[in-house]
Design a protein around this motif. Structure first.
Motif, mmCIF file in Angstrom:
data_model
loop_
_atom_site.group_PDB
_atom_site.id
_atom_site.type_symbol
_atom_site.label_atom_id
_atom_site.label_comp_id
_atom_site.label_asym_id
_atom_site.label_seq_id
_atom_site.Cartn_x
_atom_site.Cartn_y
_atom_site.Cartn_z
ATOM 1 N N SER A 1 2.532 8.257 8.405
ATOM 2 C CA SER A 1 1.461 9.090 7.910
ATOM 3 C C SER A 1 2.047 10.213 7.197
ATOM 4 N N ASN B 1 2.011 1.887 -3.509
ATOM 5 C CA ASN B 1 0.581 2.252 -4.249
ATOM 6 C C ASN B 1 0.364 3.872 -3.938
ATOM 7 N N ASP B 2 0.397 4.166 -2.648
ATOM 8 C CA ASP B 2 0.014 5.484 -2.168
ATOM 9 C C ASP B 2 0.952 6.454 -3.084
ATOM 10 N N VAL C 1 4.432 9.841 2.274
ATOM 11 C CA VAL C 1 4.185 10.303 1.083
ATOM 12 C C VAL C 1 4.291 11.647 0.840
ATOM 13 N N SER D 1 0.753 -1.407 0.126
ATOM 14 C CA SER D 1 0.028 -0.096 0.102
ATOM 15 C C SER D 1 0.834 1.233 0.044
ATOM 16 N N LEU D 2 2.065 1.120 0.490
ATOM 17 C CA LEU D 2 2.837 2.395 0.594
ATOM 18 C C LEU D 2 3.207 2.853 -0.962
ATOM 19 N N SER E 1 0.073 9.496 -5.874
ATOM 20 C CA SER E 1 0.256 10.772 -5.710
ATOM 21 C C SER E 1 1.436 11.218 -6.710
#
Ligand code: HAM
Length: 423
Positions: free
Chosen positions: A412, A350-351, A415, A347-348, A355
């Motif tokens: 948190s 992907n995030d 990104v 997921s990291l 962006s």
């Protein structure tokens, strides 16, 4: 047995395709500045379009077209060039009715010619071309030439030569044609069979013959420039004056003949003068084609344009040792240590990607050291390291690979931290 790529074609692979993208982007930029809008026409057309447009007696139509019958019994041809199709589209879509004239268009895309493949000559090649249709003003000739010369220069090419000629209007061309026939006829049997055929059909093309270029009659052939009527002469002078005003150097060559039939008035080629460029030095060709629209059933719509192939442009860049400013690397590679960290990296990464950060991770259960190596191979600007321990504390280590600087940031804010660093 494995199946090879067809002769005269090429695969453009990652690592090289970025150059193509860069060149195409530069083409779009300059076309935007000159207000040329993109047009996309089909890759095949009715054969008749090229016969009438490019000309029945040209090598392109007689020897080089990929023509086939489709299942409906129609004769179809893979486009050998773009101009005829753009003018067809101009007529078919009634662009002549648009209050803003001339219509200024550009295109990029593959063209197909069954030629003998050699350096700089392919059977499928990509042209970037522009067409300005609907104006008879010599300033648009100069504009088109400025566009192409500045395009080449914006990519870093320096050793260029612009060669210019005028083929005159119909009256001038007919007078020159008669003079050519009178000149060659008495000794035409000393010429190749192609030239013998050309004598009556298209004597101008004799001047462009590769086989007979050293024949003494070639050197004494009547020059088109001596047959230009007043209008054609004034037109050509005006084009030259504008080019001088725009500080675009050029040479006039009365022997410049183009391989396609639709030209009149301004005809030009851009050559590479780089050492070791190879036998084929023409990078770009173009000219004015008043009358082409009528030829394919449209209204009067004088036009001018050029086309160049990206293949020859790349060869010229190489001959001049120009490196295009291309960034191949990625922004961030996420290295993980431990199963939980590995799961989290899905997921990291992907995030990051969503962006707009070019991010990559490992998919092969590599050890940390090997992951770093992979990041290095991809020229990652940042490497983020996440172990199970860090994950527990909701942090991640981000390393700037250029400076070696390292910082621990909260997951948190990861990104946005990377994004900010990349600015
Ligand atoms: P052309 O001279 O036939 O003109 O081709 C233009 C350019 O396409 C050449 O200068 C060369 O860069 C490239 N080219 C042609 N054949 C090949 C090939 N086999 N392999 C690689 N590159 C090639 C035209 O096509 C006209 N439609 C140009 C034009 C536009 N005239 C007015 N508007």
């Amino acid at each position: 047995m494995s199946i090879d790529i067809p002769r005269g074609t090429q695969d453009i692979l990652p690592g090289t395709v970025e150059k193509w993208q860069y060149i195409e982007q530069k083409a779009r930029e300059i076309c935007r500045a000159f207000r040329y809008q993109e047009i996309r026409t089909p890759m095949f057309e009715h054969t008749e379009l090229f016969k009438r447009g490019v000309g029945d007696t040209t090598d392109v139509v007689q020897k080089e077209m990929y023509t086939f019958e489709d299942r409906g019994g129609r004769s179809i041809t893979l486009r050998p060039e773009g101009t005829a199709a753009v003018v067809r589209s101009f007529v078919e879509n009634k662009m002549f009715g648009n209050p803003t004239q001339p219509i200024k268009l550009f295109y990029t895309g593959p063209m197909f010619r069954y030629e003998r493949p050699q350096a700089g000559r392919f059977r499928q090649f990509v042209q970037f071309g522009v067409e300005a249709i609907g104006s008879n003003d010599p300033s648009i000739d100069a504009e088109v030439l400025s566009l192409v010369m500045n395009f080449y220069q914006s990519l870093g090419l320096k050793k260029l030569k612009l060669v210019l000629n005028s083929l005159g209007d119909t009256e001038s061309r007919m007078a020159h044609r008669d003079a050519l026939i009178n000149h060659f006829k008495p000794r035409i049997n000393e010429f190749c069979s192609d030239c013998q055929n050309r004598l009556e059909t298209n004597p101008l093309r004799i001047l462009d013959c590769k086989k007979d270029r050293n024949h003494e009659l070639m050197k004494t052939a009547p020059s088109i420039l001596d047959y230009l009527n007043d209008y054609s002469k004034e037109y050509f002078e005006k084009v030259q004056q504008y080019l001088t005003d725009l500080h675009i150097p050029f040479e006039v060559d009365a022997n410049l003949v183009r391989g396609l039939d639709y030209y009149n008035h301004t005809a030009f080629e851009v050559m590479s003068e780089a050492e070791g460029f190879g036998a084929i030095t023409t990078l770009c060709g173009g000219g004015r084609y008043n009358g082409l629209s009528e030829q394919i059933g449209g209204p009067e719509a004088p036009g001018i344009g050029f086309a160049l192939s990206i293949e020859r442009l790349l060869a010229a860049l190489e001959a001049e040792s120009v490196e295009l400013p291309i960034e191949q690397g990625i922004d961030c590679y996420v290295v993980t240590l431990g199963d939980k960290a590995k799961d989290k990296s899905v997921s990291l990464v992907n995030d990051l990607r969503l962006s707009g950060v070019a991010a990559e991770k490992d998919y092969q259960d590599k050890k940390v050291k090997a992951q770093f190596k992979a990041a290095d191979r991809l020229s990652a600007k940042y490497v983020a390291v996440l172990g199970d321990d860090e994950l527990e504390q909701n942090v991640i280590n981000v390393k700037n690979m250029e400076t070696g600087e390292q910082e621990e940031v909260s997951l948190s804010s990861f990104v946005s931290y990377v994004k900010e660093k990349l600015l």
